[in-house]
Design an enzyme around this catalytic site. Structure first.
Site, PDB file in Angstrom:
ATOM      1  N   GLU A  50       0.827  -1.212   0.000  1.00 38.24           N
ATOM      2  CA  GLU A  50       0.000   0.000   0.000  1.00 38.24           C
ATOM      3  C   GLU A  50       0.862   1.264   0.000  1.00 38.24           C
ATOM      4  OE1 GLU A  50      -2.637  -0.475   3.359  1.00 38.24           O
ATOM      5  OE2 GLU A  50      -3.922  -1.863   2.252  1.00 38.24           O
ATOM      6  N   GLU A  77      -5.527  -8.616   0.278  1.00 41.65           N
ATOM      7  CA  GLU A  77      -5.986  -8.683   1.666  1.00 41.65           C
ATOM      8  C   GLU A  77      -7.483  -8.458   1.700  1.00 41.65           C
ATOM      9  OE1 GLU A  77      -3.945  -5.998   4.313  1.00 41.65           O
ATOM     10  OE2 GLU A  77      -2.010  -6.320   3.336  1.00 41.65           O
TER      11      GLU A  77
END
Length: 518
Positions: A125, A272
């Site tokens: 991220e 995720e």
């Protein structure tokens, strides 16, 4: 009834079709994230055995832990290995650093009978809004250098690079918040499309992390049922398409964003997705089971999303609870695991997606410390340092289960103090001097657990991460707690200021308007 003899050629064809169907089913497997931010680590070889016994076939790691990689040698578990964000700067400017990393962590394990490394995740991220652009200029160069290093070792076609992005890099406008209006954020669009182009050229996937729980957590007006998959929410219409859950809507917003960027067929991996079981309201076992079971059924069904049909490649988050994770995003951060800290499954989960309430296999042969706990000393007369002692104990352990809406939120004041003392005591290897707090705490062999609120006894493995960082084994009364001095002094000088008032003023756990006890 007469049975007709089947020609050999036809029989062979039927057999092959059955084999291919079986392989296709196996190919539709899912993955799981294994994070290691915990004060005590289960032996990797025991965890890998558990993964195999439960049928996990894909694994995502957040760093190259050689103990874990060694435990994976000889298995067929497909691995996504990650490079942490803090390494992106070096990787982006130094091809030698990239080559060294690939040599030590990828090529050294990619041999017949070694580790089945399929992906290298460059960063995690990196364009997250909270990073304020820190990795905007380093992610793509690092990606290219890692790909170059893989090519150098002849692994470029075998191991693919990717970048796990947060879903906050794309959006739909408030004026028309449906997936088909989705696009990448204007301020990130050029950077993201450059990375997409590079991934596409190398036949590598786009990876995104999607968290319906966070949609619910961050918006008091978010429709609760829309976070789940079992069709109890009022559908949202987008042209001819209907959306019954936020995961599909989020995923298809990415599909539309990729399409508008010129990559309508780009392979997408959900790196995720999951649901926590403790720490805040709605983070509990029933909701986690409902979401994760629905996610598996949905991903493995082959129905896909309204805008993209087919299997959904997902990695559940996460495998095991991590009691040393930062709780800056929320107190739920330490409770995403399908398994408790000791490898015990939290709830039944059918990994085939067929909703059969099958139990998960626990990690076997786990060793624990002695069955001892640390609790508030009921004979203590002087409570002058109680508040600061609790704060200290929680700051160096994990008291997130005491938060509003959490599993231990309904403890008495004595119970809260005992929970804090015990958590500190356990992460400090049950050393006797860590259960003192100037006479406020005492050891016991009687389990103080109450209902669903468990007072854990830690596993007897691996040195504490906190001990390595030099944060434990400090006398809690040496520190200067200026922030508490006035209230504590007032409690002593003014008997009308009761202990409950003291705790309410000083600790969020005693305030229902707060979500975390830290």
């Amino acid at each position: 009834m007469a049975y007709e003899k089947v020609p050999k050629a036809k029989s062979f064809l039927v057999t092959m079709l059955l084999v291919l169907a079986f392989m296709a089913h196996k190919g539709s497997s899912f993955g799981v994230n294994w994070g290691t931010m915990a004060t005590r680590q289960l032996p990797p070889e025991k965890v890998v055995q558990m993964l195999q016994e439960n049928g996990f076939t894909k694994l995502k790691l957040f760093e190259a832990d050689h103990k874990i990689l060694d435990a994976l040698v000889g298995t067929q578990i497909e691995v996504m290995l990650a490079i942490p964000n803090f390494m992106l700067q070096d990787m982006s400017i130094d091809i030698v650093a990239a080559i060294s990393w690939v040599d030590a962590n990828v090529s050294s394990y990619c041999y017949d009978g070694g580790v089945n490394i399929k992906y290298v995740a460059v960063g995690n991220e990196p364009f997250l809004k909270a990073y304020n652009g820190t990795y905007l200029k380093t992610t793509l160069p690092a990606l290219k250098n890692i790909q170059g290093a893989l090519n150098r070792f002849g692994l470029g076609s075998q191991v693919k690079v990717t970048v796990p992005f947060n879903a906050d890099i794309y959006f739909s406008p408030d004026s028309d918040p449906v997936p088909s209006t989705g696009d990448f954020l204007p301020e990130l669009k050029d950077n993201v499309i450059e990375i997409i182009q590079y991934l596409y050229t190398n036949e590598a996937p786009f990876t995104v992390n999607i968290y319906p729980f966070l949609s619910l957590y961050g918006n008091a007006y978010f429709p609760f049922e829309f976070a789940f998959f079992d069709g109890k929410s009022k559908p949202i219409r987008d042209g001819d398409l209907l959306y019954t859950n936020v995961f599909d809507a989020n995923f298809d917003t990415l599909v539309w964003s990729l399409t508008k960027a010129g990559f309508p067929e780009m392979k997408i991996i959900v790196g995720e997705v999951g649901w926590p079981t403790d720490g805040v309201v709605n983070a509990n076992i029933p909701n986690a089971k409902r979401f994760n079971q629905g996610m598996l059924k949905h991903a493995l069904s082959g129905n896909g999303t309204p805008a993209r049909k087919g299997m959904i490649d997902v990695y559940l988050f996460s495998l095991i609870d991590e009691n040393a994770k930062s709780i800056a995003p929320g107190c739920f951060e330490r409770h995403w695991g399908l398994f408790e800290f000791d490898g015990k499954p939290k709830y039944e989960l059918d990994l085939s997606g067929s909703l059969q309430n099958k139990g998960l296999v626990a990690v076997e042969g786990v060793d624990y410390m002695s069955k001892r706990w640390c609790v508030l000393n009921r004979d203590a007369k002087d409570l002058y340092g109680l508040a600061s002692s609790i704060d200290y104990a929680c700051s160096l352990s994990d008291c997130t289960a005491l938060g509003y809406g959490s599993s231990c939120n309904n403890l008495s004041l004595e119970g809260n103090a005992s929970y804090a003392f015990n958590m500190y005591y356990q992460v400090n290897d049950q050393k006797i001097w860590t259960c003192d707090f100037s006479g406020l705490a005492v050891e016991t062999d009687e389990d103080p657990s109450v209902g669903n609120c468990q007072f854990p006894v830690m596993i007897a493995y691996a040195p504490s991460l906190l001990q390595h960082r030099g944060l434990l084994h400090m006398n809690p009364m040496i520190l200067n707690f200026d922030g508490f001095a006035y209230l504590e002094a007032s409690a002593i000088s003014n008997p009308t200021l009761q202990l409950t008032q003291l705790f309410t003023a000083m600790f969020p756990a005693f305030n229902p308007n707060q979500s975390c006890f830290t």
